[in-house]
Design a protein around this motif. Structure first.
Motif, short mmCIF file in Angstrom:
data_model
loop_
_atom_site.label_atom_id
_atom_site.label_comp_id
_atom_site.label_asym_id
_atom_site.label_seq_id
_atom_site.Cartn_x
_atom_site.Cartn_y
_atom_site.Cartn_z
N THR A 90 0.78 -1.02 -0.04
CA THR A 90 -0.03 -0.06 -0.03
C THR A 90 0.88 1.27 -0.09
N SER A 91 1.78 1.41 0.68
CA SER A 91 2.88 2.57 0.57
C SER A 91 3.54 2.65 -0.87
N VAL A 92 3.79 1.72 -1.25
CA VAL A 92 4.49 1.72 -2.65
C VAL A 92 3.42 2.32 -3.57
N LEU A 93 2.38 1.89 -3.72
CA LEU A 93 1.14 2.08 -4.53
C LEU A 93 0.86 3.68 -4.36
N ALA A 94 0.63 4.07 -2.82
CA ALA A 94 0.28 5.33 -2.53
C ALA A 94 1.26 6.36 -3.01
N ALA A 95 2.38 5.87 -2.58
CA ALA A 95 3.65 6.85 -2.72
C ALA A 95 3.83 7.16 -4.27
N TYR A 96 3.86 6.10 -5.16
CA TYR A 96 4.02 6.34 -6.44
C TYR A 96 2.88 7.18 -7.03
N ALA A 97 1.73 7.13 -6.70
CA ALA A 97 0.73 7.98 -7.04
C ALA A 97 0.83 9.27 -6.74
N PHE A 98 1.34 9.59 -5.38
CA PHE A 98 1.60 11.12 -4.84
C PHE A 98 3.03 11.69 -5.61
N ALA A 99 4.00 10.62 -6.18
CA ALA A 99 5.35 11.38 -6.61
C ALA A 99 5.06 11.55 -7.84
N LEU A 114 -3.00 -2.34 7.65
CA LEU A 114 -2.36 -2.57 6.36
C LEU A 114 -1.98 -1.32 5.72
N ALA A 115 -2.24 -0.16 6.14
CA ALA A 115 -1.86 1.08 5.19
C ALA A 115 -1.39 2.21 6.66
N THR A 116 -0.22 2.79 6.14
CA THR A 116 0.15 3.84 7.06
C THR A 116 0.60 4.96 6.45
N ALA A 117 0.38 6.28 7.04
CA ALA A 117 0.77 7.60 6.32
C ALA A 117 2.17 7.46 6.20
N LEU A 118 2.69 7.14 7.52
CA LEU A 118 4.46 7.25 7.50
C LEU A 118 5.00 6.36 6.56
N GLY A 119 4.59 5.29 6.22
CA GLY A 119 5.05 4.51 5.31
C GLY A 119 4.96 5.12 3.79
N THR A 120 3.91 5.77 3.35
CA THR A 120 3.61 6.42 2.11
C THR A 120 4.60 7.73 2.20
N PHE A 121 4.47 8.34 3.19
CA PHE A 121 5.56 9.53 3.28
C PHE A 121 7.10 9.19 2.93
N LEU A 122 7.49 8.04 3.48
CA LEU A 122 8.92 7.71 3.45
C LEU A 122 9.30 7.11 1.82
#
Length: 218
Positions: free
Chosen positions: A31-40, A90-98
Motif C-alpha cells: 500500500t505504501s508503494v502504490l500510494a507513494a507512486y501516485a503522489f510522486a 495494512l496502510a500507514t501514512a508514515l510508510g507512504t511519506f517515506l
C-alpha cells in the motif's frame, strides 16, 4: 523456559504473532508503494491537499480511532479473527511519506524516457521505481514488523478467544496468572524476544541503508 512455553501456550501465540506481523508488513509495503507512486509521479486534482490530509492522520492518536475501528471490524464479522487483526493495520501514512520521498529522488527524465518506450505506470513501478527503493522498503518492512510484533492495544481490543491471541497478550496473561512466579514471565519475555533478535540481526544492514538512503548526495 519449558514451563513458560507449556503454561503460556507460547507456541500458538508466537505463530499468531508471526502470521500477523508478516501479513501486515507485506500489506504496508504494497500500500505504501502504490500510494507513494501516485503522489510522486501521477497528476490529479487536489493532489497536494489530499496528501496533506493523508499526513495529518499521523497526528491522530491511535486511542482516538480504536473504538470506531472496533465497531467497524465487528460490523464485518471480523472480531476474533486474523482478518480483524491485520486489515486495520495494512496502510500507514508514515510508510507512504517515506517511500514518496525516495520516489521523488528518481529523475523525472527516467519516467519520461520509459513512457516514450511504451512502459506503463505499473511496469515502471515494479521494474524501476521499487527496485531503486529497495533499501528504504527493507527498512520500512523491518520497522513495520517490529511495530506489529509489539502491538498490544489493538489485539487486546478485538480478541477474546484463545485461538487468535498474540504473544503480547499471552505475556500479560502469564504475568497476571501468578505474580509469585516471575521466572515464568521472564522466560516468556525471553522467548518472545528471540524472533525480534533474529530479524534484527538478519536485516540490520537493510535498516541502516534504508534510514541513510538519500541522506548524502554526491
Amino acid at each position: 523456559m519449558r514451563a513458560a512455553w507449556d503454561e503460556g501456550d507460547l507456541g500458538r501465540l508466537l505463530a499468531n504473532s508471526i502470521v500477523m506481523s508478516v501479513l501486515v508488513t507485506i500489506g504496508v509495503i504494497v500500500t505504501s508503494v502504490l500510494a507513494a507512486y501516485a503522489f510522486a509521479f501521477l497528476e490529479f486534482p487536489g493532489k497536494r491537499i489530499i496528501f496533506a490530509l493523508f499526513l495529518a492522520t499521523m497526528l491522530v492518536p491511535t486511542e482516538v480511532t480504536i473504538l470506531i475501528n472496533r465497531r467497524t471490524v465487528e460490523s464485518f464479522g471480523w472480531k476474533n479473527s486474523m482478518v480483524g487483526l491485520v486489515v486495520p493495520l495494512l496502510a500507514t501514512a508514515l510508510g507512504t511519506f517515506l517511500i514518496r520521498q525516495v520516489f521523488l529522488q528518481i529523475p523525472r527524465e527516467l519516467r519520461e524516457a520509459a513512457a516514450l518506450d511504451g512502459v506503463g505506470h505499473a511496469r515502471f513501478l515494479w521494474e524501476v521505481a521499487a527496485p531503486l527503493s529497495r533499501p528504504s522498503l527493507g527498512a520500512l518492512g523491518l520497522l513495520t514488523f517490529l511495530g506489529t510484533w509489539n502491538q498490544y492495544l489493538w489485539p487486546q481490543t478485538i480478541i477474546d478467544d484463545t485461538d487468535h491471541r498474540t504473544i503480547q497478550i499471552g505475556l500479560d496473561r502469564l504475568k497476571s496468572a501468578d505474580i509469585s512466579r516471575l521466572n515464568l514471565v521472564t522466560a516468556g519475555t525471553v522467548i518472545a524476544a528471540i524472533p525480534i533478535f533474529i530479524v534484527l540481526v538478519a536485516f540490520q544492514r537493510q535498516l541502516v541503508r534504508g534510514l541513510t538512503a538519500g541522506a548524502v548526495k554526491g
